[in-house]
Design a protein around this motif. Structure first.
Motif, PDB file in Angstrom:
ATOM      1  N   MET A  46       0.814  -1.216   0.000  1.00  0.00           N
ATOM      2  CA  MET A  46       0.000   0.000   0.000  1.00  0.00           C
ATOM      3  C   MET A  46       0.846   1.265   0.000  1.00  0.00           C
ATOM      4  O   MET A  46       1.926   1.313   0.560  1.00  0.00           O
ATOM      5  CB  MET A  46      -0.962   0.015   1.197  1.00  0.00           C
ATOM      6  N   VAL A  47       0.307   2.262  -0.706  1.00  0.00           N
ATOM      7  CA  VAL A  47       0.837   3.618  -0.620  1.00  0.00           C
ATOM      8  C   VAL A  47      -0.006   4.320   0.430  1.00  0.00           C
ATOM      9  O   VAL A  47      -1.234   4.272   0.367  1.00  0.00           O
ATOM     10  CB  VAL A  47       0.722   4.359  -1.974  1.00  0.00           C
ATOM     11  N   GLU A  48       0.629   4.922   1.410  1.00  0.00           N
ATOM     12  CA  GLU A  48      -0.132   5.552   2.491  1.00  0.00           C
ATOM     13  C   GLU A  48       0.632   6.748   3.045  1.00  0.00           C
ATOM     14  O   GLU A  48       1.834   6.665   3.277  1.00  0.00           O
ATOM     15  CB  GLU A  48      -0.395   4.521   3.604  1.00  0.00           C
ATOM     16  N   HIS A  49      -0.090   7.863   3.223  1.00  0.00           N
ATOM     17  CA  HIS A  49       0.532   9.073   3.769  1.00  0.00           C
ATOM     18  C   HIS A  49       0.448   9.154   5.282  1.00  0.00           C
ATOM     19  O   HIS A  49       1.281   9.802   5.920  1.00  0.00           O
ATOM     20  CB  HIS A  49      -0.150  10.326   3.172  1.00  0.00           C
ATOM     21  N   ASN A  50      -0.574   8.518   5.851  1.00  0.00           N
ATOM     22  CA  ASN A  50      -0.782   8.627   7.292  1.00  0.00           C
ATOM     23  C   ASN A  50       0.203   7.729   8.037  1.00  0.00           C
ATOM     24  O   ASN A  50       0.116   6.508   7.998  1.00  0.00           O
ATOM     25  CB  ASN A  50      -2.236   8.243   7.623  1.00  0.00           C
ATOM     26  N   MET A  51       1.145   8.363   8.725  1.00  0.00           N
ATOM     27  CA  MET A  51       2.198   7.600   9.395  1.00  0.00           C
ATOM     28  C   MET A  51       1.686   6.768  10.565  1.00  0.00           C
ATOM     29  O   MET A  51       2.283   5.755  10.909  1.00  0.00           O
ATOM     30  CB  MET A  51       3.307   8.553   9.883  1.00  0.00           C
ATOM     31  N   ASN A  52       0.575   7.183  11.163  1.00  0.00           N
ATOM     32  CA  ASN A  52       0.001   6.376  12.245  1.00  0.00           C
ATOM     33  C   ASN A  52      -0.486   5.039  11.705  1.00  0.00           C
ATOM     34  O   ASN A  52      -0.340   4.001  12.350  1.00  0.00           O
ATOM     35  CB  ASN A  52      -1.169   7.126  12.911  1.00  0.00           C
ATOM     36  N   VAL A  53      -1.072   5.072  10.518  1.00  0.00           N
ATOM     37  CA  VAL A  53      -1.549   3.844   9.865  1.00  0.00           C
ATOM     38  C   VAL A  53      -0.360   2.942   9.552  1.00  0.00           C
ATOM     39  O   VAL A  53      -0.347   1.753   9.875  1.00  0.00           O
ATOM     40  CB  VAL A  53      -2.319   4.175   8.565  1.00  0.00           C
ATOM     41  N   VAL A  54       0.653   3.530   8.940  1.00  0.00           N
ATOM     42  CA  VAL A  54       1.854   2.776   8.559  1.00  0.00           C
ATOM     43  C   VAL A  54       2.516   2.161   9.786  1.00  0.00           C
ATOM     44  O   VAL A  54       2.885   0.984   9.795  1.00  0.00           O
ATOM     45  CB  VAL A  54       2.850   3.702   7.807  1.00  0.00           C
ATOM     46  N   ALA A  55       2.639   2.968  10.842  1.00  0.00           N
ATOM     47  CA  ALA A  55       3.299   2.498  12.063  1.00  0.00           C
ATOM     48  C   ALA A  55       2.550   1.340  12.711  1.00  0.00           C
ATOM     49  O   ALA A  55       3.159   0.429  13.275  1.00  0.00           O
ATOM     50  CB  ALA A  55       3.429   3.652  13.061  1.00  0.00           C
ATOM     51  N   SER A  56       1.213   1.356  12.583  1.00  0.00           N
ATOM     52  CA  SER A  56       0.432   0.354  13.303  1.00  0.00           C
ATOM     53  C   SER A  56       0.290  -0.974  12.563  1.00  0.00           C
ATOM     54  O   SER A  56       0.118  -2.006  13.205  1.00  0.00           O
ATOM     55  CB  SER A  56      -0.956   0.912  13.649  1.00  0.00           C
ATOM     56  N   ILE A  57       0.371  -0.974  11.223  1.00  0.00           N
ATOM     57  CA  ILE A  57       0.116  -2.252  10.529  1.00  0.00           C
ATOM     58  C   ILE A  57       1.201  -2.721   9.554  1.00  0.00           C
ATOM     59  O   ILE A  57       1.209  -3.891   9.176  1.00  0.00           O
ATOM     60  CB  ILE A  57      -1.242  -2.255   9.790  1.00  0.00           C
TER      61      ILE A  57
ATOM     62  N   ALA B  89      14.328  14.099   4.245  1.00  0.00           N
ATOM     63  CA  ALA B  89      13.442  14.069   3.081  1.00  0.00           C
ATOM     64  C   ALA B  89      12.070  14.643   3.417  1.00  0.00           C
ATOM     65  O   ALA B  89      11.431  15.286   2.598  1.00  0.00           O
ATOM     66  CB  ALA B  89      13.299  12.638   2.569  1.00  0.00           C
ATOM     67  N   TYR B  90      11.649  14.407   4.637  1.00  0.00           N
ATOM     68  CA  TYR B  90      10.360  14.929   5.083  1.00  0.00           C
ATOM     69  C   TYR B  90      10.481  16.314   5.714  1.00  0.00           C
ATOM     70  O   TYR B  90       9.515  16.880   6.185  1.00  0.00           O
ATOM     71  CB  TYR B  90       9.724  13.973   6.093  1.00  0.00           C
ATOM     72  N   MET B  91      11.701  16.849   5.733  1.00  0.00           N
ATOM     73  CA  MET B  91      11.977  18.173   6.306  1.00  0.00           C
ATOM     74  C   MET B  91      11.496  18.284   7.747  1.00  0.00           C
ATOM     75  O   MET B  91      10.759  19.191   8.122  1.00  0.00           O
ATOM     76  CB  MET B  91      11.359  19.289   5.458  1.00  0.00           C
ATOM     77  N   GLY B  92      11.867  17.330   8.546  1.00  0.00           N
ATOM     78  CA  GLY B  92      11.498  17.356   9.956  1.00  0.00           C
ATOM     79  C   GLY B  92      11.711  15.998  10.580  1.00  0.00           C
ATOM     80  O   GLY B  92      12.206  15.081   9.945  1.00  0.00           O
ATOM     81  N   THR B  93      11.354  15.874  11.838  1.00  0.00           N
ATOM     82  CA  THR B  93      11.510  14.606  12.545  1.00  0.00           C
ATOM     83  C   THR B  93      10.393  13.658  12.144  1.00  0.00           C
ATOM     84  O   THR B  93       9.445  14.042  11.482  1.00  0.00           O
ATOM     85  CB  THR B  93      11.431  14.833  14.069  1.00  0.00           C
ATOM     86  N   ALA B  94      10.503  12.421  12.609  1.00  0.00           N
ATOM     87  CA  ALA B  94       9.448  11.443  12.335  1.00  0.00           C
ATOM     88  C   ALA B  94       8.136  11.906  12.945  1.00  0.00           C
ATOM     89  O   ALA B  94       7.059  11.706  12.393  1.00  0.00           O
ATOM     90  CB  ALA B  94       9.842  10.070  12.887  1.00  0.00           C
ATOM     91  N   ALA B  95       8.212  12.548  14.102  1.00  0.00           N
ATOM     92  CA  ALA B  95       7.009  13.065  14.760  1.00  0.00           C
ATOM     93  C   ALA B  95       6.374  14.152  13.896  1.00  0.00           C
ATOM     94  O   ALA B  95       5.167  14.233  13.742  1.00  0.00           O
ATOM     95  CB  ALA B  95       7.347  13.615  16.135  1.00  0.00           C
ATOM     96  N   GLY B  96       7.242  14.971  13.310  1.00  0.00           N
ATOM     97  CA  GLY B  96       6.755  16.026  12.422  1.00  0.00           C
ATOM     98  C   GLY B  96       6.073  15.433  11.206  1.00  0.00           C
ATOM     99  O   GLY B  96       5.085  15.975  10.714  1.00  0.00           O
ATOM    100  N   THR B  97       6.607  14.318  10.745  1.00  0.00           N
ATOM    101  CA  THR B  97       6.001  13.646   9.590  1.00  0.00           C
ATOM    102  C   THR B  97       4.586  13.208   9.923  1.00  0.00           C
ATOM    103  O   THR B  97       3.672  13.358   9.119  1.00  0.00           O
ATOM    104  CB  THR B  97       6.835  12.378   9.235  1.00  0.00           C
ATOM    105  N   THR B  98       4.416  12.666  11.123  1.00  0.00           N
ATOM    106  CA  THR B  98       3.091  12.216  11.548  1.00  0.00           C
ATOM    107  C   THR B  98       2.109  13.376  11.579  1.00  0.00           C
ATOM    108  O   THR B  98       1.003  13.283  11.070  1.00  0.00           O
ATOM    109  CB  THR B  98       3.170  11.551  12.946  1.00  0.00           C
ATOM    110  N   GLU B  99       2.573  14.484  12.162  1.00  0.00           N
ATOM    111  CA  GLU B  99       1.698  15.659  12.240  1.00  0.00           C
ATOM    112  C   GLU B  99       1.333  16.152  10.858  1.00  0.00           C
ATOM    113  O   GLU B  99       0.190  16.464  10.560  1.00  0.00           O
ATOM    114  CB  GLU B  99       2.407  16.790  13.007  1.00  0.00           C
ATOM    115  N   LYS B 100       2.334  16.182   9.974  1.00  0.00           N
ATOM    116  CA  LYS B 100       2.113  16.661   8.610  1.00  0.00           C
ATOM    117  C   LYS B 100       1.105  15.769   7.881  1.00  0.00           C
ATOM    118  O   LYS B 100       0.223  16.234   7.173  1.00  0.00           O
ATOM    119  CB  LYS B 100       3.453  16.660   7.865  1.00  0.00           C
TER     120      LYS B 100
END
Length: 263
Positions: free
Chosen positions: A208-219, A249-260
């Protein structure tokens, strides 16, 4: 012997895949290995080449060079219908494209395709009704059994995406390709669809292509990070989220990526 092991372990492989659109290299030397039975996620900033990768895999776009192997068979030059017949199905290929039909009828069309009765609308109701138990079972899997007689056009957005997954499951694929399955959803729908993907992945492979990092992190079992058409990093969420190049690449931390991703 090593070759047989590879065929057994990886359901999908790409070897040095390149796609050049008149001088713009959208996919540049991408070698993917998707393990059988896993949930594998492609992530990356906009313009990273994720959608082009999907289009190459499902044969809607021909590669400039490189190879694609599915279950050890070279499918690089096959047609989309051939790839789908092999068991690799992209959700939008058979999505709910009949808003004027009921939810049940949409899933039944997916089942017709799987049984070779594709789009034979003139067949008797009796023939089509024979597909109802299987269709209801699929709707039950995705939490839509109570919506079977609703017209698809009236379904809320998140439920329509669940219906797309049901129609994809009707093809009984070995591998499902989901293109941003939670895009445009509210929190509650995101959680429902995430749980649904996890559930239907049992016994099959999901890419899957997915932008939501919470989704990616969980499954996701494995995450491939693309940037400017190349693989930047690969591994578990814990591994890629700590990767310095990924953060840049995401111009920020992993946490910032999640927020974005949630904005």
């Amino acid at each position: 012997m090593g070759s047989n092991l590879g065929m057994h372990q990886y359901i999908l492989e790409t070897k040095h895949l390149i796609k050049d659109f008149n001088g713009f290299v959208a996919v540049n030397d991408v070698s993917l290995q998707v393990k059988k039975g896993s949930i594998h996620s492609l992530i990356g900033p906009n313009g990273a080449g994720k959608t082009t990768c999907f289009n190459l895999l499902t044969k809607f776009v021909a590669p400039t060079s490189g190879r694609i192997l599915f279950q050890g068979t070279d499918i690089t030059h096959e047609k989309p219908s051939q790839v789908a017949h092999r068991g690799m199905t992209r959700s939008f290929q058979i999505s709910a494209v009949f808003p004027q039909l009921t939810v049940l009828e949409n899933v039944r069309i997916g089942l017709q395709r799987a049984t070779g009765l594709s789009f034979h609308f003139w067949r008797s109701d009796k023939t089509l009704d024979a597909l109802n138990p299987k269709a209801i079972s699929l709707l039950d899997q995705v939490g839509l059994a109570d919506f079977a007689q609703e017209y698809t056009a009236s379904l809320p957005y998140g439920r329509k995406r669940a219906l797309e997954i049901a129609t994809t499951l009707a093809m009984d694929p070995l591998m499902m390709l989901l293109d941003e399955p939670t895009q445009g959803m509210g929190h509650e729908d995101v959680e429902r669809i995430t749980a649904l993907i996890k559930k239907v992945s049992a016994g099959r492979t999901v890419l899957m292509v997915e932008h939501n990092m919470n989704v990616v992190a969980s499954i996701a079992d494995t995450i491939t990070v693309l940037a400017r058409g190349t693989i930047l990093a690969e591994g578990t969420y814990a591994e890629v989220s700590r990767n310095e190049a990924v953060m840049q690449a995401y111009m920020g931390t992993a946490a910032g990526t999640t927020e974005k991703a949630q904005q």
